[in-house]
Write a protein that holds these residues in place. Structure first.
Motif, PDB file in Angstrom:
ATOM      1  N   ALA A 184      -8.010 -16.847   6.243  1.00 35.80           N
ATOM      2  CA  ALA A 184      -7.277 -17.523   4.885  1.00 35.80           C
ATOM      3  C   ALA A 184      -6.681 -16.208   4.381  1.00 35.80           C
ATOM      4  O   ALA A 184      -5.637 -16.618   3.539  1.00 35.80           O
ATOM      5  CB  ALA A 184      -8.303 -17.879   3.876  1.00 35.80           C
ATOM      6  N   ASP A 185      -6.821 -15.042   4.371  1.00 40.06           N
ATOM      7  CA  ASP A 185      -6.263 -14.020   3.658  1.00 40.06           C
ATOM      8  C   ASP A 185      -5.091 -13.392   4.359  1.00 40.06           C
ATOM      9  O   ASP A 185      -4.773 -13.501   5.436  1.00 40.06           O
ATOM     10  CB  ASP A 185      -7.008 -12.763   3.316  1.00 40.06           C
ATOM     11  CG  ASP A 185      -8.333 -13.033   2.496  1.00 40.06           C
ATOM     12  OD1 ASP A 185      -8.004 -13.941   1.326  1.00 40.06           O
ATOM     13  OD2 ASP A 185      -9.516 -12.566   2.747  1.00 40.06           O
ATOM     14  N   THR A 186      -4.240 -12.845   3.607  1.00 40.00           N
ATOM     15  CA  THR A 186      -2.848 -12.413   4.315  1.00 40.00           C
ATOM     16  C   THR A 186      -3.335 -10.908   4.869  1.00 40.00           C
ATOM     17  O   THR A 186      -4.266 -10.287   4.394  1.00 40.00           O
ATOM     18  CB  THR A 186      -1.823 -11.881   3.123  1.00 40.00           C
ATOM     19  OG1 THR A 186      -1.226 -13.046   2.546  1.00 40.00           O
ATOM     20  CG2 THR A 186      -0.644 -11.300   3.658  1.00 40.00           C
ATOM     21  N   LEU A 187      -2.714 -10.909   6.128  1.00 41.76           N
ATOM     22  CA  LEU A 187      -3.211  -9.574   7.080  1.00 41.76           C
ATOM     23  C   LEU A 187      -2.197  -8.661   6.926  1.00 41.76           C
ATOM     24  O   LEU A 187      -0.885  -8.774   7.118  1.00 41.76           O
ATOM     25  CB  LEU A 187      -3.309 -10.337   8.725  1.00 41.76           C
ATOM     26  CG  LEU A 187      -4.612 -11.322   8.575  1.00 41.76           C
ATOM     27  CD1 LEU A 187      -4.541 -11.715   9.759  1.00 41.76           C
ATOM     28  CD2 LEU A 187      -5.632 -10.646   8.076  1.00 41.76           C
ATOM     29  N   LYS A 188      -2.381  -7.199   6.705  1.00 40.01           N
ATOM     30  CA  LYS A 188      -1.696  -6.215   6.808  1.00 40.01           C
ATOM     31  C   LYS A 188      -1.898  -5.333   7.899  1.00 40.01           C
ATOM     32  O   LYS A 188      -3.144  -5.007   8.154  1.00 40.01           O
ATOM     33  CB  LYS A 188      -1.652  -5.608   5.364  1.00 40.01           C
ATOM     34  CG  LYS A 188      -1.346  -6.510   4.128  1.00 40.01           C
ATOM     35  CD  LYS A 188       0.127  -6.965   4.133  1.00 40.01           C
ATOM     36  CE  LYS A 188       0.399  -7.227   2.615  1.00 40.01           C
ATOM     37  NZ  LYS A 188       2.087  -7.832   2.665  1.00 40.01           N
ATOM     38  N   ARG A 189      -0.935  -4.947   8.582  1.00 42.60           N
ATOM     39  CA  ARG A 189      -1.079  -3.925   9.533  1.00 42.60           C
ATOM     40  C   ARG A 189      -0.694  -2.438   8.887  1.00 42.60           C
ATOM     41  O   ARG A 189       0.235  -2.453   8.402  1.00 42.60           O
ATOM     42  CB  ARG A 189      -0.116  -4.034  10.919  1.00 42.60           C
ATOM     43  CG  ARG A 189      -0.328  -3.157  11.925  1.00 42.60           C
ATOM     44  CD  ARG A 189       0.559  -3.266  13.302  1.00 42.60           C
ATOM     45  NE  ARG A 189      -0.122  -4.732  13.854  1.00 42.60           N
ATOM     46  CZ  ARG A 189      -0.792  -4.804  14.494  1.00 42.60           C
ATOM     47  NH1 ARG A 189      -1.798  -3.743  14.704  1.00 42.60           N
ATOM     48  NH2 ARG A 189      -1.359  -6.164  15.064  1.00 42.60           N
ATOM     49  N   ALA A 190      -1.711  -1.514   9.227  1.00 42.26           N
ATOM     50  CA  ALA A 190      -1.537  -0.220   8.395  1.00 42.26           C
ATOM     51  C   ALA A 190      -0.880   0.813   9.544  1.00 42.26           C
ATOM     52  O   ALA A 190      -0.826   0.541  10.856  1.00 42.26           O
ATOM     53  CB  ALA A 190      -2.882   0.355   8.158  1.00 42.26           C
ATOM     54  N   ASP A 191      -0.380   2.048   8.716  1.00 44.16           N
ATOM     55  CA  ASP A 191       0.408   2.844   9.755  1.00 44.16           C
ATOM     56  C   ASP A 191      -0.734   3.986   9.684  1.00 44.16           C
ATOM     57  O   ASP A 191      -1.705   3.821   9.125  1.00 44.16           O
ATOM     58  CB  ASP A 191       1.614   3.159   9.277  1.00 44.16           C
ATOM     59  CG  ASP A 191       1.797   3.801   7.648  1.00 44.16           C
ATOM     60  OD1 ASP A 191       0.694   4.287   7.271  1.00 44.16           O
ATOM     61  OD2 ASP A 191       2.821   3.824   7.297  1.00 44.16           O
ATOM     62  N   ALA A 192      -0.215   5.227  10.225  1.00 41.07           N
ATOM     63  CA  ALA A 192      -1.308   6.406  10.402  1.00 41.07           C
ATOM     64  C   ALA A 192      -1.435   6.685   8.898  1.00 41.07           C
ATOM     65  O   ALA A 192      -2.445   7.711   8.860  1.00 41.07           O
ATOM     66  CB  ALA A 192      -0.388   7.356  11.108  1.00 41.07           C
ATOM     67  N   GLU A 193      -0.575   6.767   7.916  1.00 40.74           N
ATOM     68  CA  GLU A 193      -0.992   6.959   6.536  1.00 40.74           C
ATOM     69  C   GLU A 193      -1.521   6.202   5.639  1.00 40.74           C
ATOM     70  O   GLU A 193      -1.625   6.371   4.550  1.00 40.74           O
ATOM     71  CB  GLU A 193       0.393   7.548   5.976  1.00 40.74           C
ATOM     72  CG  GLU A 193       0.753   8.855   6.388  1.00 40.74           C
ATOM     73  CD  GLU A 193       2.085   9.291   6.150  1.00 40.74           C
ATOM     74  OE1 GLU A 193       2.778   8.384   5.148  1.00 40.74           O
ATOM     75  OE2 GLU A 193       2.713  10.274   6.472  1.00 40.74           O
ATOM     76  N   GLN A 194      -2.268   5.110   6.288  1.00 40.88           N
ATOM     77  CA  GLN A 194      -2.875   3.802   5.580  1.00 40.88           C
ATOM     78  C   GLN A 194      -2.079   3.372   4.516  1.00 40.88           C
ATOM     79  O   GLN A 194      -2.312   2.768   3.575  1.00 40.88           O
ATOM     80  CB  GLN A 194      -4.291   4.296   4.995  1.00 40.88           C
ATOM     81  CG  GLN A 194      -4.855   3.211   4.801  1.00 40.88           C
ATOM     82  CD  GLN A 194      -6.391   3.546   4.540  1.00 40.88           C
ATOM     83  OE1 GLN A 194      -6.897   4.722   4.754  1.00 40.88           O
ATOM     84  NE2 GLN A 194      -7.082   2.870   3.456  1.00 40.88           N
TER      85      GLN A 194
ATOM     86  N   ALA B 260       2.255  -1.287   7.350  1.00 36.95           N
ATOM     87  CA  ALA B 260       3.453  -1.305   8.217  1.00 36.95           C
ATOM     88  C   ALA B 260       4.139  -2.653   8.546  1.00 36.95           C
ATOM     89  O   ALA B 260       5.209  -2.676   8.826  1.00 36.95           O
ATOM     90  CB  ALA B 260       2.883  -0.427   9.594  1.00 36.95           C
ATOM     91  N   ALA B 261       3.360  -3.617   8.365  1.00 38.81           N
ATOM     92  CA  ALA B 261       3.935  -4.887   8.574  1.00 38.81           C
ATOM     93  C   ALA B 261       2.857  -5.818   8.190  1.00 38.81           C
ATOM     94  O   ALA B 261       1.666  -5.532   7.796  1.00 38.81           O
ATOM     95  CB  ALA B 261       4.053  -5.221   9.972  1.00 38.81           C
ATOM     96  N   THR B 262       3.289  -7.202   7.631  1.00 42.87           N
ATOM     97  CA  THR B 262       2.845  -8.052   7.286  1.00 42.87           C
ATOM     98  C   THR B 262       2.498  -9.171   8.616  1.00 42.87           C
ATOM     99  O   THR B 262       3.355  -9.451   9.025  1.00 42.87           O
ATOM    100  CB  THR B 262       3.121  -9.089   6.074  1.00 42.87           C
ATOM    101  OG1 THR B 262       3.023  -8.139   4.831  1.00 42.87           O
ATOM    102  CG2 THR B 262       2.436 -10.278   5.715  1.00 42.87           C
ATOM    103  N   GLU B 263       1.438  -9.363   8.970  1.00 46.63           N
ATOM    104  CA  GLU B 263       1.167 -10.206  10.341  1.00 46.63           C
ATOM    105  C   GLU B 263       0.804 -11.596   9.925  1.00 46.63           C
ATOM    106  O   GLU B 263       0.253 -12.354   8.909  1.00 46.63           O
ATOM    107  CB  GLU B 263      -0.118  -9.702  10.973  1.00 46.63           C
ATOM    108  CG  GLU B 263      -0.260  -8.329  11.071  1.00 46.63           C
ATOM    109  CD  GLU B 263       0.734  -8.000  12.521  1.00 46.63           C
ATOM    110  OE1 GLU B 263       1.287  -8.893  13.138  1.00 46.63           O
ATOM    111  OE2 GLU B 263       1.190  -6.798  12.673  1.00 46.63           O
ATOM    112  N   PRO B 264       1.656 -12.584  10.561  1.00 44.11           N
ATOM    113  CA  PRO B 264       1.457 -13.951  10.343  1.00 44.11           C
ATOM    114  C   PRO B 264      -0.096 -14.521  10.748  1.00 44.11           C
ATOM    115  O   PRO B 264      -0.565 -13.977  11.602  1.00 44.11           O
ATOM    116  CB  PRO B 264       2.171 -14.635  11.505  1.00 44.11           C
ATOM    117  CG  PRO B 264       2.712 -13.666  12.415  1.00 44.11           C
ATOM    118  CD  PRO B 264       2.564 -12.314  11.732  1.00 44.11           C
ATOM    119  N   ARG B 265      -0.585 -15.336   9.921  1.00 39.02           N
ATOM    120  CA  ARG B 265      -1.980 -15.663  10.188  1.00 39.02           C
ATOM    121  C   ARG B 265      -2.226 -16.943  10.724  1.00 39.02           C
ATOM    122  O   ARG B 265      -3.362 -17.560  11.025  1.00 39.02           O
ATOM    123  CB  ARG B 265      -2.889 -15.669   8.971  1.00 39.02           C
ATOM    124  CG  ARG B 265      -2.312 -16.649   7.780  1.00 39.02           C
ATOM    125  CD  ARG B 265      -3.008 -16.279   6.534  1.00 39.02           C
ATOM    126  NE  ARG B 265      -2.408 -17.501   5.332  1.00 39.02           N
ATOM    127  CZ  ARG B 265      -2.234 -17.230   4.347  1.00 39.02           C
ATOM    128  NH1 ARG B 265      -2.748 -15.802   3.835  1.00 39.02           N
ATOM    129  NH2 ARG B 265      -1.952 -18.044   3.565  1.00 39.02           N
TER     130      ARG B 265
END
Length: 228
Positions: free
Chosen positions: A140-150, A153-158
């Motif tokens: 249900a929640d929006t998913l975020k992909r993190a980079d090495a610095e937290q 980096a991107a918003t992932e389609p759910r």
């Protein structure tokens, strides 16, 4: 008719929780957390036997009285270094009674809020399924992909994404074979998928949470109190 059995791998240490003992033994409403997990399974009329897979040197289990859970409950001290190893070893212990087409439900020790309604949904929807399946909930929640610095980096389609829960219910023979050949998995469905099969998703709900962090333990207590 195929019979139903349950396996609860309970050889982990729960390191992410940060407690002084494995999280399955933390207090939850006056009982160890795993008691509530096992109570849900042993109370289910369709489940004939429940195996708890403990670490060979687990010192905590004997400190509690489990007799109220009845004769369905059995312990085997053959837990492995990983969940997959513990479940595989539990399946070998079940070989004395289980046959190829029987159903095996594998459930997390730290998922204490499983309800009878969730189990009924699994039995109903998977009764004639050739593969089996798992309890899960749509993300249900929006998913975020993190980079090495937290940083984001991107918003992932759910769309089409589900969060896997347990129990995960498969035929005894298929699950034995899948775990024998695919040990590098994080859940039983992963082994079944690696064997080329497609598990069914049975919709659960968010109350079937896994206790991973201290806040989860408080939430589990609220859920169980609400049911009483």
């Amino acid at each position: 008719m195929p019979r139903h059995y349950a396996i609860v791998p309970a050889a982990g240490t729960g390191a992410r929780f940060g407690a002084d003992k494995p999280k399955q033994y933390l207090d939850l409403l006056g009982r160890p957390l795993i008691f509530h997990t096992l109570a849900a399974l042993t109370a289910c009329p369709e489940i004939e036997r429940v195996w708890v897979v403990l670490s060979p040197d687990d010192p905590y289990w004997p400190r509690y009285d489990w007799s109220v859970l009845g004769l369905k409950l059995e312990t085997v001290r053959c837990g492995g270094a990983t969940r997959a190893e513990s479940v595989h070893n539990g399946l070998q212990a079940a070989a004395m009674v289980a046959v190829e087409d029987d159903w095996v439900l594998v459930h997390d020790a730290a998922r204490p809020c499983l309800s009878g309604q969730m189990l009924d949904a699994m039995f109903r929807e998977l009764a004639d399924d050739p593969v089996g399946g798992i309890l899960a909930v749509p993300v249900a929640d929006t998913l975020k992909r993190a980079d090495a610095e937290q940083r984001v980096a991107a918003t992932e389609p759910r769309d089409g994404l589900w969060q896997a829960q347990t129990p995960q219910m498969f035929r005894y023979g298929q699950l034995c074979s899948a775990l024998q050949n695919h040990r590098d998995v994080t859940d039983e469905a992963g082994a079944i998928e690696a064997a080329g099969l497609t598990p069914r998703l049975v919709r659960g709900d968010s109350t079937n949470l896994k206790v991973t962090y201290p806040a989860d333990l408080a939430l589990a207590a609220m859920i169980l109190r609400g049911r009483k």
